[in-house]
Design a protein around this motif. Structure first.
Motif, mmCIF file in Angstrom:
data_model
loop_
_atom_site.group_PDB
_atom_site.id
_atom_site.type_symbol
_atom_site.label_atom_id
_atom_site.label_comp_id
_atom_site.label_asym_id
_atom_site.label_seq_id
_atom_site.Cartn_x
_atom_site.Cartn_y
_atom_site.Cartn_z
ATOM 1 N N ALA A 1 6.404 -1.187 3.674
ATOM 2 C CA ALA A 1 5.980 -1.304 4.824
ATOM 3 C C ALA A 1 4.758 -2.586 5.021
ATOM 4 O O ALA A 1 3.939 -2.675 4.099
ATOM 5 N N ASP A 2 4.830 -3.183 6.168
ATOM 6 C CA ASP A 2 4.015 -4.466 6.343
ATOM 7 C C ASP A 2 4.066 -5.429 5.176
ATOM 8 O O ASP A 2 3.179 -6.336 4.762
ATOM 9 N N ALA A 3 5.332 -5.546 4.471
ATOM 10 C CA ALA A 3 5.502 -6.641 3.378
ATOM 11 C C ALA A 3 5.342 -7.956 3.867
ATOM 12 O O ALA A 3 4.768 -8.767 3.319
ATOM 13 N N ASP A 4 5.901 -8.404 5.072
ATOM 14 C CA ASP A 4 5.951 -9.570 5.585
ATOM 15 C C ASP A 4 4.549 -10.007 6.015
ATOM 16 O O ASP A 4 4.021 -11.168 5.909
ATOM 17 N N ARG A 5 3.716 -9.144 6.332
ATOM 18 C CA ARG A 5 2.207 -9.288 6.793
ATOM 19 C C ARG A 5 1.559 -9.653 5.439
ATOM 20 O O ARG A 5 0.834 -10.443 5.452
ATOM 21 N N LEU A 6 1.648 -8.854 4.319
ATOM 22 C CA LEU A 6 0.975 -8.942 3.138
ATOM 23 C C LEU A 6 1.519 -10.458 2.572
ATOM 24 O O LEU A 6 0.674 -11.163 1.920
ATOM 25 N N PHE A 7 2.781 -10.947 2.780
ATOM 26 C CA PHE A 7 3.110 -12.153 2.245
ATOM 27 C C PHE A 7 2.567 -13.398 3.103
ATOM 28 O O PHE A 7 2.018 -14.376 2.583
ATOM 29 N N ASN A 8 2.313 -13.135 4.269
ATOM 30 C CA ASN A 8 1.720 -14.156 5.209
ATOM 31 C C ASN A 8 0.239 -14.289 4.884
ATOM 32 O O ASN A 8 -0.394 -15.611 4.785
ATOM 33 N N ILE A 9 -0.285 -13.249 4.699
ATOM 34 C CA ILE A 9 -1.814 -13.285 4.348
ATOM 35 C C ILE A 9 -2.118 -13.989 3.142
ATOM 36 O O ILE A 9 -2.957 -14.715 2.795
ATOM 37 N N ASP B 1 15.638 -17.551 4.124
ATOM 38 C CA ASP B 1 14.728 -16.357 4.178
ATOM 39 C C ASP B 1 15.211 -15.524 3.398
ATOM 40 O O ASP B 1 14.874 -14.027 3.384
ATOM 41 N N ASN B 2 15.793 -15.782 2.316
ATOM 42 C CA ASN B 2 16.095 -14.890 1.121
ATOM 43 C C ASN B 2 15.224 -14.482 0.115
ATOM 44 O O ASN B 2 14.880 -15.111 -0.836
ATOM 45 N N ALA B 3 14.065 -13.514 0.396
ATOM 46 C CA ALA B 3 13.287 -13.150 -0.483
ATOM 47 C C ALA B 3 13.563 -12.802 -1.835
ATOM 48 O O ALA B 3 12.931 -13.195 -2.918
ATOM 49 N N GLU B 4 14.707 -12.305 -2.124
ATOM 50 C CA GLU B 4 15.204 -11.696 -3.066
ATOM 51 C C GLU B 4 15.859 -12.607 -4.138
ATOM 52 O O GLU B 4 15.288 -12.772 -5.290
ATOM 53 N N LEU B 5 16.352 -13.748 -3.442
ATOM 54 C CA LEU B 5 16.723 -15.044 -4.453
ATOM 55 C C LEU B 5 15.459 -15.738 -4.849
ATOM 56 O O LEU B 5 15.254 -16.220 -5.738
ATOM 57 N N VAL C 1 1.541 -17.920 -8.492
ATOM 58 C CA VAL C 1 1.857 -16.357 -8.840
ATOM 59 C C VAL C 1 1.512 -15.340 -7.740
ATOM 60 O O VAL C 1 2.444 -14.657 -7.422
ATOM 61 N N PRO C 2 0.373 -15.412 -7.109
ATOM 62 C CA PRO C 2 0.277 -14.405 -6.081
ATOM 63 C C PRO C 2 1.326 -14.554 -4.877
ATOM 64 O O PRO C 2 1.757 -13.491 -4.457
ATOM 65 N N ILE C 3 1.829 -15.543 -4.504
ATOM 66 C CA ILE C 3 2.814 -15.839 -3.706
ATOM 67 C C ILE C 3 4.155 -15.198 -4.029
ATOM 68 O O ILE C 3 5.069 -14.598 -3.523
ATOM 69 N N VAL C 4 4.225 -15.589 -5.377
ATOM 70 C CA VAL C 4 5.464 -14.928 -5.949
ATOM 71 C C VAL C 4 5.503 -13.341 -5.955
ATOM 72 O O VAL C 4 6.414 -12.719 -5.490
ATOM 73 N N LEU C 5 4.273 -12.793 -6.396
ATOM 74 C CA LEU C 5 4.021 -11.472 -6.389
ATOM 75 C C LEU C 5 4.164 -11.027 -5.052
ATOM 76 O O LEU C 5 4.600 -9.710 -4.855
ATOM 77 N N ALA C 6 3.847 -11.609 -3.794
ATOM 78 C CA ALA C 6 4.110 -11.194 -2.606
ATOM 79 C C ALA C 6 5.375 -11.001 -1.982
ATOM 80 O O ALA C 6 5.726 -10.161 -0.919
ATOM 81 N N THR C 7 6.352 -11.650 -3.043
ATOM 82 C CA THR C 7 7.854 -11.325 -2.452
ATOM 83 C C THR C 7 8.322 -10.084 -2.902
ATOM 84 O O THR C 7 9.365 -9.312 -2.594
ATOM 85 N N ILE C 8 7.689 -9.361 -3.941
ATOM 86 C CA ILE C 8 8.051 -8.114 -4.424
ATOM 87 C C ILE C 8 8.083 -7.022 -3.477
ATOM 88 O O ILE C 8 9.177 -6.266 -3.256
ATOM 89 N N PRO C 9 6.979 -6.817 -2.559
ATOM 90 C CA PRO C 9 7.089 -5.896 -1.838
ATOM 91 C C PRO C 9 8.167 -6.210 -0.620
ATOM 92 O O PRO C 9 8.760 -5.113 -0.029
ATOM 93 N N ILE C 10 8.507 -7.404 -0.348
ATOM 94 C CA ILE C 10 9.425 -7.587 0.510
ATOM 95 C C ILE C 10 10.713 -7.204 0.099
ATOM 96 O O ILE C 10 11.606 -6.472 0.899
ATOM 97 N N VAL C 11 11.112 -7.627 -1.148
ATOM 98 C CA VAL C 11 12.473 -6.896 -1.793
ATOM 99 C C VAL C 11 12.600 -5.498 -1.834
ATOM 100 O O VAL C 11 13.424 -4.818 -1.731
ATOM 101 N N GLU C 12 11.471 -4.836 -1.994
ATOM 102 C CA GLU C 12 11.453 -3.451 -2.313
ATOM 103 C C GLU C 12 11.255 -2.525 -0.990
ATOM 104 O O GLU C 12 11.168 -1.437 -0.906
ATOM 105 N N GLY C 13 11.185 -3.295 0.195
ATOM 106 C CA GLY C 13 11.262 -2.772 1.333
ATOM 107 C C GLY C 13 9.691 -2.054 1.854
ATOM 108 O O GLY C 13 9.693 -1.048 2.629
#
Length: 515
Positions: free
Chosen positions: A374-382, A75-79, A360-372
């Motif tokens: 709000a709703d970042a996990d939801r954006l990633f799953n969508i 579950d290491n989004a930053e790595l 590319v979209p899935i990789v980009l979706a990890t950026i909000p998770i790393v940056e903290g």
């Protein structure tokens, strides 16, 4: 896995803890990695037969070995983001090296507009849908639109390579896929940081970073090509390594200069891939292998990051946002961007439907998770559900769409294959030339090639037979030619061979010069 202290900068205080891997742990990792690679390689065959991009299989492998199924917890989004950036650099490098500049050159202006203005239109329309579907603020809605608005070259061309589309159309799609990662990455990074941003500030930052990245990429590519052409390396295997290293250097230099590293990498690879470098075919083959490894590792890693039990709530938003993206945002961006270039409506339809999303979209979706965010996990799953569902929808149906709008027949014939090896001490070059099916060299006599003075066809390989040709020897398709040239006429010789391959023995009379 244990850790051990390492002294930073030669000091004995403030040690840095880094992972320590035992031999047994390394063996387990290597065994699992080799099995995943073998399964992924076999899966390419299945993907080719079904017309389904192989990324879905790789994502599935990652999900399968993940925590919800086989129990490998990750579950290491930053790595993931860090490794994904490295993989994208290698994927873009392979894409640039394998891109034929002659095919995409007429489409570059349209591709540039589609990957900037078109992306902006797509982001705006998708953001409106995300605003009302997800009930979020505008900053988060724009972030969602930016994440899913970039097409993926690997996904697009795993489907397109078997379709009989015009070179202008495939060139436009190829150029767009290589160009549009850069502005989208800038948009996502900008809106992933807290706070609103005036449109003119975002636009200015995008233009500046793209300009810096383009300048660095072209400079590294030109200088690297000149160096590789004038420095004979002691082993042929060093040329592919040098080319890959130059592309990675372009990315790193561009990023360190606060420009677009991805654009710098792609342009450097494009220049190097189309330069008359020694062992060019071997370099492309090596880059393709590296690109495949990067794709497999990237998609498996992204699949590992997903928790399937959390995807249920993302299905409906992903379907709604994806439908708006596919049927409204993408077509509108294509029409706005390509109509000024008089792209026919049939090609606009293909451009709209072939805008596949991928890594590319899935990789980009990890950026909000790393940056903290709000709703970042939801954006990633969508994003994950959207990519999977609409790849399944678009990939297999693209040939049917192409047939419906009138694109059929045989695939485009391949260009003349020329492989070069320098003869350093002799101040010459050895060209290995393959005559493909459809080449107009078929039926031409050796003397009718009219090669420059200082160049000669010294050997012809035809099937299981090889022989030294004479001036009246008639060449045939599938022949392999060995051409020896002096250093001064090496470029002119290749241009003449390409001209005859495209235009026949009277190519020069009809304006075909092999450039």
């Amino acid at each position: 896995m244990t850790t051990r202290p390492i002294v930073a900068g030669g000091r004995t205080d403030d040690p840095v803890e880094v992972p320590s891997v035992s031999v047994d742990e390394l063996n387990n990792v290597l065994a699992l990695g080799a099995l995943v690679l073998l399964v992924a390689v076999v899966a390419v065959r299945l993907a080719t037969r079904t017309g389904m991009p192989s990324l879905l299989i790789y994502l599935g492998i990652g999900v399968l070995i993940g925590g919800d199924v086989l129990g490998l917890s990750f579950d290491n989004a930053e790595l993931t983001q860090t490794l994904s950036y490295a993989a994208l650099v290698l994927i873009l490098t392979e894409g640039g090296i394998s891109t034929n500049w002659q095919s995409i050159r007429p489409t570059v202006p349209a591709a540039a507009v589609l990957s900037t203005v078109g992306v902006g239109v797509s982001v705006g329309v998708t953001a409106v849908a995300a605003k009302f579907v997800l009930d979020v603020d505008w900053s988060t809605a724009i972030l969602m639109g930016a994440i899913v608005s970039s097409t993926d070259a690997a996904a697009v061309f795993s489907v397109l390579r078997t379709l009989p589309l015009p070179k202008r159309l495939t060139g436009l799609l190829e150029a767009e896929s290589g160009f549009n990662d850069a502005p989208v990455v800038i948009l996502v990074v900008t809106f992933a940081h807290a706070g609103s941003h005036p449109w003119y500030q975002v636009t200015g930052e995008i233009i500046l970073e793209l300009a810096i990245g383009a300048a660095i990429g072209l400079a590294v590519g030109k200088i690297g090509a000149w160096g590789l052409r004038h420095i004979a390396l002691p082993a042929s295997g060093l040329y592919p390594i040098a080319v890959i290293a130059l592309c990675v250097l372009a990315y790193a230099t561009g990023a360190l200069a606060h420009g677009s590293g991805f654009l710098a990498c792609y342009l450097a690879a494009l220049v190097l891939g189309n330069a008359d470098l020694p062992h060019r075919a071997a370099t492309r083959g090596f880059a393709e292998g590296v690109g495949w490894i990067a794709q497999i590792g990237l998609f498996v890693l992204l699949g590992l990051l997903v928790n399937p039990h959390e995807l249920g709530g993302a299905i409906v938003p992903a379907l709604v946002i994806g439908t708006v993206l596919l049927l409204l945002a993408r077509p509108l961006s294509v029409v706005v961007s390509t109509t000024p270039f008089r792209v026919p409506w049939r090609e606009q339809v293909i451009l709209s439907w072939a805008g596949l999303r991928g890594a590319v979209p899935i990789v980009l979706a990890t950026i909000p998770i790393v940056e903290g965010v709000a709703d970042a996990d939801r954006l990633f799953n969508i994003t994950f559900v959207l990519v999977v569902v609409f790849t399944i929808v678009q990939g297999p149906t693209l040939p049917w769409i192409a047939a419906k709008v009138g694109f059929g027949g045989k695939p485009q014939s391949e260009d003349l294959g020329v492989e070069s090896a320098p003869l350093d001490r002799l101040r010459g070059h050895l060209l290995s030339v393959h005559v493909p099916a459809g080449s107009r060299i078929h039926g031409v006599e050796i003397g009718e090639l009219r090669l420059p003075r200082g160049a000669a066809v010294t050997l012809v390989v035809r099937g299981d037979e090889s022989f030294v040709p004479g001036p009246t020897t008639v060449l045939q398709r599938a022949d392999e030619l060995l051409v020896v040239t002096t250093e001064d006429v090496r470029d002119a010789t290749e241009r003449r061979l390409r001209a005859v391959s495209r235009g026949g023995k009277l190519a020069g009379w009809f304006g075909e010069h092999g450039n």
